[in-house]
Design an enzyme around this catalytic site. Structure first.
Site, PDB file in Angstrom:
ATOM      1  N   ASP A   2     -15.180  -1.719-104.911  1.00 25.04           N
ATOM      2  CA  ASP A   2     -15.140  -0.266-104.742  1.00 25.04           C
ATOM      3  C   ASP A   2     -16.517   0.225-104.307  1.00 25.04           C
ATOM      4  OD1 ASP A   2     -13.386   2.320-105.686  1.00 25.04           O
ATOM      5  OD2 ASP A   2     -15.527   2.644-106.041  1.00 25.04           O
ATOM      6  N   ILE A   3     -16.562   1.110-103.298  1.00 22.99           N
ATOM      7  CA  ILE A   3     -17.829   1.661-102.822  1.00 22.99           C
ATOM      8  C   ILE A   3     -18.293   2.729-103.814  1.00 22.99           C
ATOM      9  CG2 ILE A   3     -19.009   2.862-100.939  1.00 22.99           C
ATOM     10  CD1 ILE A   3     -16.884   1.766 -99.048  1.00 22.99           C
TER      11      ILE A   3
ATOM     12  N   ASN B  44     -18.427  11.490 -98.589  1.00 23.99           N
ATOM     13  CA  ASN B  44     -17.473  12.326 -97.853  1.00 23.99           C
ATOM     14  C   ASN B  44     -17.790  13.801 -97.999  1.00 23.99           C
ATOM     15  OD1 ASN B  44     -15.777  10.566 -96.505  1.00 23.99           O
ATOM     16  ND2 ASN B  44     -14.367  10.328 -98.223  1.00 23.99           N
TER      17      ASN B  44
ATOM     18  N   HIS C 189     -15.903  13.441 -93.470  1.00 24.64           N
ATOM     19  CA  HIS C 189     -15.026  12.272 -93.485  1.00 24.64           C
ATOM     20  C   HIS C 189     -15.288  11.321 -92.324  1.00 24.64           C
ATOM     21  CE1 HIS C 189     -12.416  13.356 -96.862  1.00 24.64           C
ATOM     22  NE2 HIS C 189     -12.589  14.613 -96.480  1.00 24.64           N
TER      23      HIS C 189
ATOM     24  N   ASP D 217     -15.644   7.446 -92.783  1.00 22.80           N
ATOM     25  CA  ASP D 217     -14.905   6.427 -92.038  1.00 22.80           C
ATOM     26  C   ASP D 217     -15.836   5.370 -91.471  1.00 22.80           C
ATOM     27  OD1 ASP D 217     -12.576   7.748 -92.591  1.00 22.80           O
ATOM     28  OD2 ASP D 217     -12.356   8.670 -90.613  1.00 22.80           O
TER      29      ASP D 217
ATOM     30  N   GLU E 137     -11.388   3.819-100.913  1.00 17.64           N
ATOM     31  CA  GLU E 137     -12.626   3.056-100.708  1.00 17.64           C
ATOM     32  C   GLU E 137     -12.595   1.719-101.418  1.00 17.64           C
ATOM     33  OE1 GLU E 137     -13.470   5.854-104.240  1.00 17.64           O
ATOM     34  OE2 GLU E 137     -12.177   5.746-102.463  1.00 17.64           O
TER      35      GLU E 137
END
Length: 399
Positions: free
Chosen positions: A264-265, A272, A277, A281, A307
């Site tokens: 997980d980031i 974001n 966004h 991305d 994520e």
């Protein structure tokens, strides 16, 4: 003299139908439009050539029925060569093609429609077609083998080269036994319907062979799109679920070790909310690229959602999986994501686990990895946690 002009007309109309089919391909499949238009040229020129040949000995002037038809035949096979080049994105041979075409056109115009020089016309046209077939077949041999397999490559290119051999034998036959003046290709006393049948077979073979490969390529792409995440290019959850089930069955049968890592980031929502966004991305694509570049060929990576990324590591023990995930964590933390606002520093948290005999299925494995990921988050993020137990419950979710 009995004529087989109706056979030439029917064969020419068949080529016209092939051309219409390729027009539809050009209109519907954008990525193969260039290839399709070249095949339209091949079938179209071939159709015109045969329809003009059908007018030999009739009301149609000799220049049109003989010279113009030969020029269209030359153009049709040059278009095949260009179509093959476009289909496999090969280096273009425009200079060579122009030279061959120019020499063929000059020779056809110099020989002219004179009936006494029918043998010369046969030799010129056959040599051009043989040259084009050999060059196109040899250029396409390796790409077909790499993309569709050696057997199909041998089937397609072997057949094409056989056609070239038969045309070469025809040239030798004409040179050794010149036909009597006035005998034309559309008369039954010259070659019977063999030329028209040969045109049918060659054209059908080329159209169906490349049409089939094009459809196979499109179907493969559609299958890939259905199995990959559009943003990152990684496997999607459906494809990863199938891979997990396969590895689980292998573990259940042979006890071959298998491990998973859930990544997980850290603070992705903040990225974001702060930068938009589109930057988010770009971060996701960067992490996906790092993962693809630094896992083993047998490992598989998917975008698990948002994520989160899932790593499937076959034939890997818990300790080996922990070491691999720690290496990935360090690589990501030391390589900021390039974005439109500049480099964005990143850290990731991971939960790692391996299958155990007590597990009842893939869900147990994923649940344990998710719990380990939560522990990494709870303990301050930017770390790898190895779970070697089955959690009974979990009061919070990773975030």
């Amino acid at each position: 003299m009995e004529t087989i002009a109706p056979l030439f007309i029917s064969t020419g109309l068949t080529q016209a139908l092939y051309a219409m089919g390729w027009v539809m391909v050009a209109a519907l499949i954008h990525e193969h439009r260039n290839t399709a238009w070249h095949f339209v040229g091949f079938c179209g020129f071939h159709a015109v050539a045969l329809l003009l040949m059908a007018g030999r000995g009739g009301a149609l002037p000799a220049w049109w029925s003989v010279t113009a038809s030969n020029l269209c035949l030359i153009a049709s096979y040059l278009m095949v060569w260009r179509a093959v080049t476009a289909f496999f994105s090969l280096s273009e041979r425009t200079g060579e093609q122009l030279l061959v075409g120019s020499l063929a056109v000059f020779s056809s115009l110099w020989i002219g429609p004179d009936a006494h020089r029918a043998a010369d016309r046969v030799v010129v046209i056959s040599i051009v077609i043989v040259w084009v077939i050999v060059r196109a077949a040899t250029a396409a041999a390796r790409p077909i083998s790499q993309e569709f397999g050696a057997r199909l490559s041998w089937a397609i290119n072997g057949t094409a080269l056989l056609m070239a051999l038969l045309l070469s034998l025809r040239v030798i036959d004409v040179l050794l036994q010149p036909r009597a003046p006035g005998v034309d290709v559309v008369s039954t006393t010259a070659a019977h319907p063999s030329f028209a049948y040969a045109a049918q077979i060659i054209s059908a073979f080329i159209n169906f062979a490349y049409g089939g490969m094009l459809m196979a390529r499109v179907m493969r792409r559609l299958d890939a799109l259905s199995r990959t995440d559009a943003l990152t290019g990684l496997l999607n959850r459906r494809a990863m679920s199938e891979a997990l089930q396969d590895e689980w069955h292998r573990f259940a049968r042979h006890r071959t070790p298998v491990s998973v890592g859930l990544l997980d980031i850290d603070h992705f929502k903040r990225i974001n909310d702060t930068h938009g966004h589109d930057v988010g991305d770009q971060v996701l694509r960067h992490v996906a690229a790092v993962l693809k570049a630094h896992v083993r060929p047998i490992d598989q990576v998917s975008r698990h959602g948002g994520e989160e990324f899932l790593l499937l590591m076959p034939s890997t023990t818990a300790d080996g999986a922990q070491q691999a995930c720690e290496r990935l964590r360090q690589i990501i933390s030391s390589n900021p994501a390039p974005t439109r606002i500049g480099p964005v520093p990143l850290t990731v948290s991971l939960g790692v686990t391996s299958a155990t005999p007590a597990d009842t299925g893939v869900d147990d494995l994923l649940s344990r990895a998710d719990h380990a990921l939560y522990e990494s988050k709870h303990r301050g993020r930017n770390r790898v946690t190895l779970a070697s137990f089955r959690p009974e419950s979990k009061n919070a979710s990773s975030g």
